[in-house]
Write a protein that holds these residues in place. Structure first.
Motif, short mmCIF file in Angstrom:
data_model
loop_
_atom_site.label_atom_id
_atom_site.label_comp_id
_atom_site.label_asym_id
_atom_site.label_seq_id
_atom_site.Cartn_x
_atom_site.Cartn_y
_atom_site.Cartn_z
N ILE A 12 0.84 -1.21 0.00
CA ILE A 12 0.00 0.00 0.00
C ILE A 12 0.87 1.26 0.00
O ILE A 12 0.59 2.23 -0.70
N ASP A 33 11.91 2.94 4.95
CA ASP A 33 11.52 1.53 4.90
C ASP A 33 12.75 0.69 5.20
O ASP A 33 13.84 0.99 4.69
N SER A 85 2.50 -7.08 8.39
CA SER A 85 1.08 -6.94 8.05
C SER A 85 0.33 -8.26 7.84
O SER A 85 -0.83 -8.24 7.47
N TYR A 150 -1.35 -9.95 15.17
CA TYR A 150 -1.30 -8.81 14.23
C TYR A 150 -2.35 -7.77 14.61
O TYR A 150 -2.03 -6.59 14.80
N LYS A 154 -1.91 -3.92 16.13
CA LYS A 154 -2.42 -2.72 15.45
C LYS A 154 -3.37 -1.96 16.40
O LYS A 154 -3.32 -0.74 16.46
P1 NAD Z 1 3.33 -4.77 3.46
O1 NAD Z 1 3.65 -5.91 4.33
O2 NAD Z 1 3.14 -4.97 1.99
O3 NAD Z 1 4.47 -3.64 3.60
C1 NAD Z 1 4.99 -3.25 4.83
C2 NAD Z 1 6.20 -2.38 4.57
O4 NAD Z 1 6.73 -1.97 5.85
C3 NAD Z 1 7.33 -3.12 3.84
O5 NAD Z 1 7.86 -2.31 2.82
C4 NAD Z 1 8.36 -3.37 4.93
O6 NAD Z 1 9.69 -3.43 4.44
C5 NAD Z 1 8.13 -2.18 5.85
N1 NAD Z 1 8.55 -2.46 7.24
C6 NAD Z 1 8.20 -3.53 8.00
N2 NAD Z 1 8.81 -3.45 9.20
C7 NAD Z 1 9.52 -2.31 9.19
C8 NAD Z 1 10.35 -1.66 10.14
N3 NAD Z 1 10.57 -2.22 11.37
N4 NAD Z 1 10.94 -0.50 9.82
C9 NAD Z 1 10.74 0.06 8.59
N5 NAD Z 1 9.98 -0.50 7.65
C10 NAD Z 1 9.36 -1.67 7.94
O7 NAD Z 1 2.05 -4.09 4.12
P2 NAD Z 1 0.79 -3.39 3.44
O8 NAD Z 1 -0.20 -4.43 3.08
O9 NAD Z 1 1.26 -2.44 2.43
O10 NAD Z 1 0.20 -2.61 4.71
C11 NAD Z 1 0.60 -1.28 4.98
C12 NAD Z 1 -0.16 -0.79 6.20
O11 NAD Z 1 -1.56 -0.84 5.95
C13 NAD Z 1 0.08 -1.62 7.46
O12 NAD Z 1 0.18 -0.74 8.55
C14 NAD Z 1 -1.16 -2.49 7.56
O13 NAD Z 1 -1.43 -2.82 8.91
C15 NAD Z 1 -2.21 -1.57 6.98
N6 NAD Z 1 -3.36 -2.24 6.38
C16 NAD Z 1 -3.16 -3.21 5.42
C17 NAD Z 1 -4.27 -3.80 4.82
C18 NAD Z 1 -4.09 -4.85 3.73
O14 NAD Z 1 -5.09 -5.42 3.28
N7 NAD Z 1 -2.90 -5.13 3.26
C19 NAD Z 1 -5.57 -3.43 5.20
C20 NAD Z 1 -5.72 -2.44 6.17
C21 NAD Z 1 -4.62 -1.85 6.74
#
Ligand code: NAD
Ligand code: TYD
Length: 336
Positions: A12, A33, A85, A150, A154
């Motif tokens: 995202i 990141d 995530s 998870y 959150k």
């Molecule tokens: P993702 O797992 O695709 O990406 C997470 C990113 O965070 C990665 O680029 C990773 O390298 C980085 N990251 C992880 N740990 C880290 C750290 N300690 N320091 C720096 N960077 C770090 O996740 P996503 O699906 O893109 O989700 C993004 C956000 O949206 C999250 O907070 C998630 O909880 C929230 N969210 C996701 C969804 C979904 O369906 N995917 C739905 C609602 C909310």
């Protein structure tokens, strides 16, 4: 406005970066990141040389690294995506989930407090409400009842972020989105896993009876909602962001089979996820009223274009799958 984005190489976050730096960009971005298995610089290759984009590889749990980024870039706003995530990973290995999602958020809030940022959007999930019984749709007052490490991590980070508004008057807003889908999603979540397995004629693992319900939100609709909250949201408020498209998992998977032309014989029932939430459902009335935002993508069109993206990017899929993904699944899921 200079925006510090965390997790901008993930699914995202990278969509947010690409959208924000698209035509007529009004903001510059500092993208922080640590590049875990889910972070991939290929996701932001199209904006690599954009003058409004700086990438910093840093772990948000590292207070000194976070302080340095704030001191050097002096952002006006923060949009915080970085997280571990995936629910299944949080069950098998909760520690990085708890430390990144809770302590990482804490370090960012502290640095943002010292800096005095004008806006802080904490990106969260509808999973904090837990399973929602029919026929309810959770609004922002619905009690938190997280089921997995998870969602609990959150929920805890949401409360911490909101405490910085109540206690320190920091302009924090929390968004809670439903399940996202679209291009560049790591093939461990339902839709990209089923698409990539179907394209490879591999079994499609259905947890339990497959009748669990999720509300599907196209990733660019989510990113536009975050911009709407950044521009028009009120500090201290929570905003649900839903796609208004609730479907049972099996229904989603049958659509993927139909669109990829693959047989239902690929479906394989596997052991259910422990603590599996039966149904997520939220109302987005608050953000719609406050900002005028509405989800625009039709699910069938969004799913079709997502499948087309995966078909055109099989090399991307192969590269991300050849890393930690395969080892992780082979070690942990013998029946999948
Ligand atoms: P993702 O797992 O695709 O990406 C997470 C990113 O965070 C990665 O680029 C990773 O390298 C980085 N990251 C992880 N740990 C880290 C750290 N300690 N320091 C720096 N960077 C770090 O996740 P996503 O699906 O893109 O989700 C993004 C956000 O949206 C999250 O907070 C998630 O909880 C929230 N969210 C996701 C969804 C979904 O369906 N995917 C739905 C609602 C909310
Ligand atoms: P997932 O994409 O992991 O998102 P979340 O658990 O955060 O909602 O899973 C979505 C739904 O799909 C959930 O009910 C679990 C189910 N699921 C399967 O049936 N098989 C799978 O291989 C995966 C990854 C998920």
């Amino acid at each position: 406005m200079k925006i510090l984005v965390t997790g901008g190489a993930g699914f995202i976050g990278s969509a947010f970066v690409r959208l924000t730096l698209g035509d007529g960009a009004q903001h510059s971005l500092v993208n922080v990141d640590s590049l875990t298995y889910a972070g991939n610089l290929e996701n932001i290759a199209s904006v690599e040389r954009h003058p409004g984009h700086s990438f910093v590889r840093a772990d948000i749990r590292d207070a000194a690294a976070v302080a340095e980024v704030f001191a050097q870039h002096k952002p006006d706003a923060v949009v915080h995506f970085a997280a571990e995530s995936h629910v299944d990973r949080s069950i098998l290995s909760p520690e990085p989930v708890v430390t990144t999602n809770f302590m990482g958020t804490f370090q960012l809030l502290e640095a943002a407090k010292r800096q005095g940022v004008a806006r802080f959007v904490h990106v969260s999930t509808d999973e904090v409400y837990g399973s929602i019984p029919e026929p309810l749709d959770a609004d922002e007052q619905y009690p938190i009842s997280a089921s997995s490490p998870y969602s609990a991590s959150k929920a805890a980070s949401d409360l911490l972020a909101l405490s910085y508004y109540k206690t320190f008057k920091m302009p924090v807003m929390v968004t809670r989105a439903s399940n996202n889908y679209g291009p560049n999603q790591f093939p461990e979540k339902l839709i990209p896993l089923m698409i990539s397995n179907a394209l490879e004629d591999q079994p499609l693992p259905i947890y339990g009876d497959g009748q669990q319900v999720r509300d599907w939100l196209y990733v660019d609709d989510h990113c536009r909602a975050i911009h709407a909250v950044l521009a028009k949201g009120s500090p201290g408020e929570i905003y649900n962001i839903g796609g208004s498209r609730a479907l049972a998992n099996l229904d989603v998977v049958h659509r993927i089979l139909a669109l990829t032309g693959k047989p239902t014989s690929l479906l394989k029932t596997v052991t259910d996820r422990p603590g599996h939430d039966r149904r997520y459902a939220i109302t987005s009335e608050k953000i719609e009223r406050a900002t005028g935002w509405r989800a625009q993508m039709n699910f069938d069109l969004g799913l079709k274009s997502t499948i087309e993206w995966y078909m055109a990017n099989l090399d991307w899929v192969a590269r991300v799958k050849s890393g930690a993904y395969r080892d992780y699944y082979q070690q942990n899921y013998s029946d999948r």
